[in-house]
Every structure is written in C-alpha cells, then in structure tokens.
Design an enzyme around this catalytic site. Structure first.
Site, PDB file in Angstrom:
ATOM      1  N   CYS A  70       0.831  -1.203   0.000  1.00 36.63           N
ATOM      2  CA  CYS A  70       0.000   0.000   0.000  1.00 36.63           C
ATOM      3  C   CYS A  70       0.866   1.253   0.000  1.00 36.63           C
ATOM      4  O   CYS A  70       1.702   1.440   0.892  1.00 36.63           O
ATOM      5  CB  CYS A  70      -0.920   0.007   1.227  1.00 36.63           C
ATOM      6  SG  CYS A  70      -1.886   1.522   1.397  1.00 36.63           S
ATOM      7  N   CYS A  73       0.557   3.619   3.361  1.00 40.47           N
ATOM      8  CA  CYS A  73       1.093   3.236   4.662  1.00 40.47           C
ATOM      9  C   CYS A  73       2.458   3.911   4.856  1.00 40.47           C
ATOM     10  O   CYS A  73       3.114   4.301   3.885  1.00 40.47           O
ATOM     11  CB  CYS A  73       1.252   1.721   4.742  1.00 40.47           C
ATOM     12  SG  CYS A  73      -0.314   0.821   4.883  1.00 40.47           S
ATOM     13  N   HIS A 116      -3.698   0.923   8.342  1.00 39.45           N
ATOM     14  CA  HIS A 116      -4.240   0.486   7.052  1.00 39.45           C
ATOM     15  C   HIS A 116      -5.626  -0.128   7.180  1.00 39.45           C
ATOM     16  O   HIS A 116      -6.453  -0.006   6.265  1.00 39.45           O
ATOM     17  CB  HIS A 116      -3.289  -0.531   6.411  1.00 39.45           C
ATOM     18  CG  HIS A 116      -3.744  -1.054   5.083  1.00 39.45           C
ATOM     19  ND1 HIS A 116      -3.506  -0.386   3.892  1.00 39.45           N
ATOM     20  CD2 HIS A 116      -4.453  -2.172   4.753  1.00 39.45           C
ATOM     21  CE1 HIS A 116      -4.037  -1.082   2.899  1.00 39.45           C
ATOM     22  NE2 HIS A 116      -4.616  -2.163   3.387  1.00 39.45           N
ATOM     23  N   ASN A 156     -14.108   8.994  -0.741  1.00 46.52           N
ATOM     24  CA  ASN A 156     -14.761   7.847  -1.359  1.00 46.52           C
ATOM     25  C   ASN A 156     -14.430   6.639  -0.496  1.00 46.52           C
ATOM     26  O   ASN A 156     -13.255   6.388  -0.212  1.00 46.52           O
ATOM     27  CB  ASN A 156     -14.239   7.596  -2.775  1.00 46.52           C
ATOM     28  CG  ASN A 156     -14.562   8.735  -3.719  1.00 46.52           C
ATOM     29  OD1 ASN A 156     -15.566   9.402  -3.584  1.00 46.52           O
ATOM     30  ND2 ASN A 156     -13.682   8.965  -4.685  1.00 46.52           N
ATOM     31  N   HIS A 167      -6.580   1.806   1.943  1.00 48.04           N
ATOM     32  CA  HIS A 167      -6.160   2.561   3.123  1.00 48.04           C
ATOM     33  C   HIS A 167      -7.131   3.723   3.364  1.00 48.04           C
ATOM     34  O   HIS A 167      -7.577   4.367   2.414  1.00 48.04           O
ATOM     35  CB  HIS A 167      -4.750   3.115   2.885  1.00 48.04           C
ATOM     36  CG  HIS A 167      -4.078   3.617   4.118  1.00 48.04           C
ATOM     37  ND1 HIS A 167      -3.091   2.922   4.753  1.00 48.04           N
ATOM     38  CD2 HIS A 167      -4.257   4.755   4.845  1.00 48.04           C
ATOM     39  CE1 HIS A 167      -2.674   3.600   5.807  1.00 48.04           C
ATOM     40  NE2 HIS A 167      -3.377   4.717   5.881  1.00 48.04           N
ATOM     41  N   HIS A 169      -8.499   7.027   3.455  1.00 49.47           N
ATOM     42  CA  HIS A 169      -8.005   8.298   2.920  1.00 49.47           C
ATOM     43  C   HIS A 169      -9.114   9.023   2.187  1.00 49.47           C
ATOM     44  O   HIS A 169     -10.158   8.452   1.872  1.00 49.47           O
ATOM     45  CB  HIS A 169      -6.830   8.055   1.964  1.00 49.47           C
ATOM     46  CG  HIS A 169      -7.240   7.465   0.637  1.00 49.47           C
ATOM     47  ND1 HIS A 169      -7.653   6.151   0.483  1.00 49.47           N
ATOM     48  CD2 HIS A 169      -7.329   8.019  -0.607  1.00 49.47           C
ATOM     49  CE1 HIS A 169      -7.943   5.917  -0.781  1.00 49.47           C
ATOM     50  NE2 HIS A 169      -7.768   7.039  -1.469  1.00 49.47           N
ATOM     51  N   GLN A 171      -9.634  12.808  -0.533  1.00 50.81           N
ATOM     52  CA  GLN A 171      -8.955  13.626  -1.525  1.00 50.81           C
ATOM     53  C   GLN A 171      -9.423  15.079  -1.423  1.00 50.81           C
ATOM     54  O   GLN A 171     -10.455  15.372  -0.825  1.00 50.81           O
ATOM     55  CB  GLN A 171      -9.231  13.099  -2.938  1.00 50.81           C
ATOM     56  CG  GLN A 171      -8.755  11.666  -3.161  1.00 50.81           C
ATOM     57  CD  GLN A 171      -9.036  11.188  -4.573  1.00 50.81           C
ATOM     58  OE1 GLN A 171      -8.496  11.707  -5.540  1.00 50.81           O
ATOM     59  NE2 GLN A 171      -9.907  10.198  -4.690  1.00 50.81           N
TER      60      GLN A 171
END
Length: 353
Positions: A70, A73, A116, A156, A167, A169, A171
């Site tokens: 990933c 991470c 993660h 999303n 992971h 997250h 945007q």
C-alpha cells in the site's frame, strides 16, 4: 497541531499534521522517482456549459495493490511508500496521478491515519479533529493559488464506489472554476432570495428540516438530516447551525463538536443494513463557497452560501446497489427507491450508542 511541509523525490509537496508539537519530521523520500508528468486539460461542453477534465495519464495509476504494498502506509521494514516517515498522524500530499494539475487546478490525497485496516468511523475524536484541521488548512492554502476557484474535500469509501486503494483516505480537488453542482445551488439561492424579498435559501432549508421528521442527529452546533428530495437511498446532509461559507469560518465551538457528531453519523451508516453486513460504501462531500467572483449570481456574496457535508451511499438494501441507469445518467433525473422519511427513521434506529 504541528504542520511540517517537505518534498517527495519527484518534487511533489507532502505535509504532516501532528497531534504533538514536538514531533520531528525529517525523513527523506529515498525512492528513485522521475518528475511527475501530467496531461490534464479542462474542456468545456458547449451544449451543457459544464467542464470535463481529460487526464489520460491516470490510466497508469496504482490499482488495488496488496496490503503490504500500500502506497499510503508509512515507509517501514525496507519498503518505501508515498510517506517517507515510519509513522504519521495525518498526512496530505500532491496526488501522483492527478485529475487536475497546473493551470487546470490541483489534486491532493489526505491520509486519515497510518492504520491500514481502520476507517474514518473508527478514529477517535482527537484524530477526527486533526483531519478537520487538515481540511481547513488545505482549503486556506489552495484558495490562494492563482488558478483555484473552488476547493472540494471528499472521501470515497468502498470498492463499490470505485476506490482503488483500501487505506483510509480522502482527496481534495482544487478546481479552476465553480463546479456545476455549486452553480446550481447558487442559482437556486438567487431565485429564492428574489422570490422571498431577501430570505437566505440555506437558512430556510435548515429551519424547515429542523421542524420536520427527517432529522437524524442534532447537536448544539450541528444538525444532520435526510433532505426532502434525497437523490440517494440513504443520504444525509450535515450543516452547522450557524451559517458559514467554508471550513475556515467555523468557530471553535463548532470545530469541537464536529468530531462527535460526524463519527456518530458514520457509525450509524455502518449499521443501516444490519449486523454481519460489510461496511457501507459511501461518498462524503464537503460543499464550500467558491473563492472566485460571484458576479453571475446576481446579488449574492460568499457569505450567502452555507458550508455543509453531504454523505450518501449507493447501497439501497442488503446486497443491492443503486445504479445510475437511463433516467439518472441520461437525463439527470434521479429515482429514489427509499422514501427519505423511512431513511431518516432507519438512521435514528441504528444509533451507535
């Protein structure tokens, strides 16, 4: 909160947001990366008047890597990722495969935690508050870029939404124009102001929902409700009770209460379809006033817009998704399978406490 800005090997900016003021961030990106090359351009649709970002370089972006590869991470055990340090609280960096770049805007990635296997709903209130501060800081910084007119922070969540990195997250897109959805809201606000002799449309919506049956969750400074004309099976709008145009304008009381209210809302989303169901896929989208001029929206100023978050899922019932088929995709007329009043009732039933 401590903020530390650095550069990745290919020149992209990376910013650490830390809970402790004494945290030192001096790790160097040791990857042999070439400078990022993008092909983003904005094209205007002459019939609809909206904009399309054409970004062919995104075809090569990272796609469903295994957990031990990933890129979000921390770098550890000889494996180098997008984050050079071996740990982090919250980190933001320029997207390596941006939809918008240069004069066409900017795209950033926000990593909510180094864990993660976590989700936003599993953060504690202190960590969620740090994410809010990162969103706020990036909104401020990006609004000063010459090409940027609107800043959009979003998450999303779930493979059903199209997420390619598991992971936790989100945007941030910094657009060089006012987005079509925001423009629609502003035009509606103008029409309402003219029709009512000056009343603010957002205030009217919040007042109406507070008095109705679709409120899901209410705090001292925030209210969450399913809107009267919800487009999605389960859709909640979260507003600060005191109208502000953007994240920058939230006062300390609203900032303090936000993590508790938002985490509760996300945890309820994961309970909609019952125990044993996979996590609910969703999109969480902050709507903020544009930073550009509002001349085309007659009589409005930035302060007439109301900051709010829209949270919705494409899952309509257990094991079934809401697809945007002919009416939705072809004519932009949504057909909702779940009455908004029933959706609000269900979200009240599944209180996480």
């Amino acid at each position: 909160m401590k903020k530390t800005s650095t550069r990745l090997a290919d020149g992209r900016e990376l910013i650490y947001y830390d809970l402790r003021d004494d945290t030192v961030r001096d790790a160097v990106d040791r990857r042999p990366l070439d400078r990022t090359v993008t092909t983003s351009e904005i094209r205007r649709d002459p019939l609809l008047g909206d904009a399309v970002a054409v970004a062919s370089h995104r075809q090569g972006r990272t796609y469903h890597p295994p957990a031990d590869e990933c890129p979000l991470c921390p770098s550890a055990g000889g494996r180098l990722s997008e984050i050079p340090d071996s740990s982090y609280d919250v980190v933001v960096f320029e997207n390596r495969f941006p939809s918008l770049a240069g004069d066409a805007g900017r795209c950033e990635v926000v990593c909510f935690t180094s864990d993660h296997d976590a989700s936003f709903a599993e953060l504690d209130e202190e960590q969620a508050r740090l994410v809010l501060e990162a969103w706020t800081d990036r909104t401020s910084e990006l609004s000063h870029l010459p090409a940027v007119e609107q800043v959009f922070c979003f998450e999303n969540r779930g493979a059903e939404i199209g997420v390619t990195l598991q992971h936790p997250h989100g945007q941030i897109y910094a657009y060089p124009f006012t987005t079509p959805r925001t423009a629609l809201m502003l035009r509606s606000a103008v029409a309402h102001k003219e029709a009512t002799g000056g009343e603010n449309l957002f205030d009217a919506v919040v007042r109406s929902e507070l008095a109705g049956e679709r409120v899901v969750l209410e705090g001292e400074h925030w209210v969450a409700f399913v809107p009267y004309a919800a487009h999605w099976p389960y859709e909640v709008h979260l507003y600060p009770k005191r109208r502000v145009p953007d994240l920058l304008a939230l006062d300390e009381a609203a900032r303090t209460e936000f993590p508790k209210v938002y985490l509760e809302l996300l945890r309820r989303f994961d309970r909609i379809f019952g125990e044993g169901e996979p996590p609910t896929p969703y999109i969480a989208a902050w709507h903020q006033a544009p930073f550009g001029a509002l001349e085309e929206f007659d009589g409005l100023v930035r302060e007439d817009f109301a900051l709010h978050l829209e949270l919705f899922t494409i899952r309509r019932t257990s094991g079934k998704l809401k697809f945007l088929a002919g009416s939705e995709s072809g004519m932009n007329v949504f057909i909702n399978d779940v009455p908004p009043e029933r959706a609000a009732e269900r979200l009240r039933e599944v209180a996480s406490s």
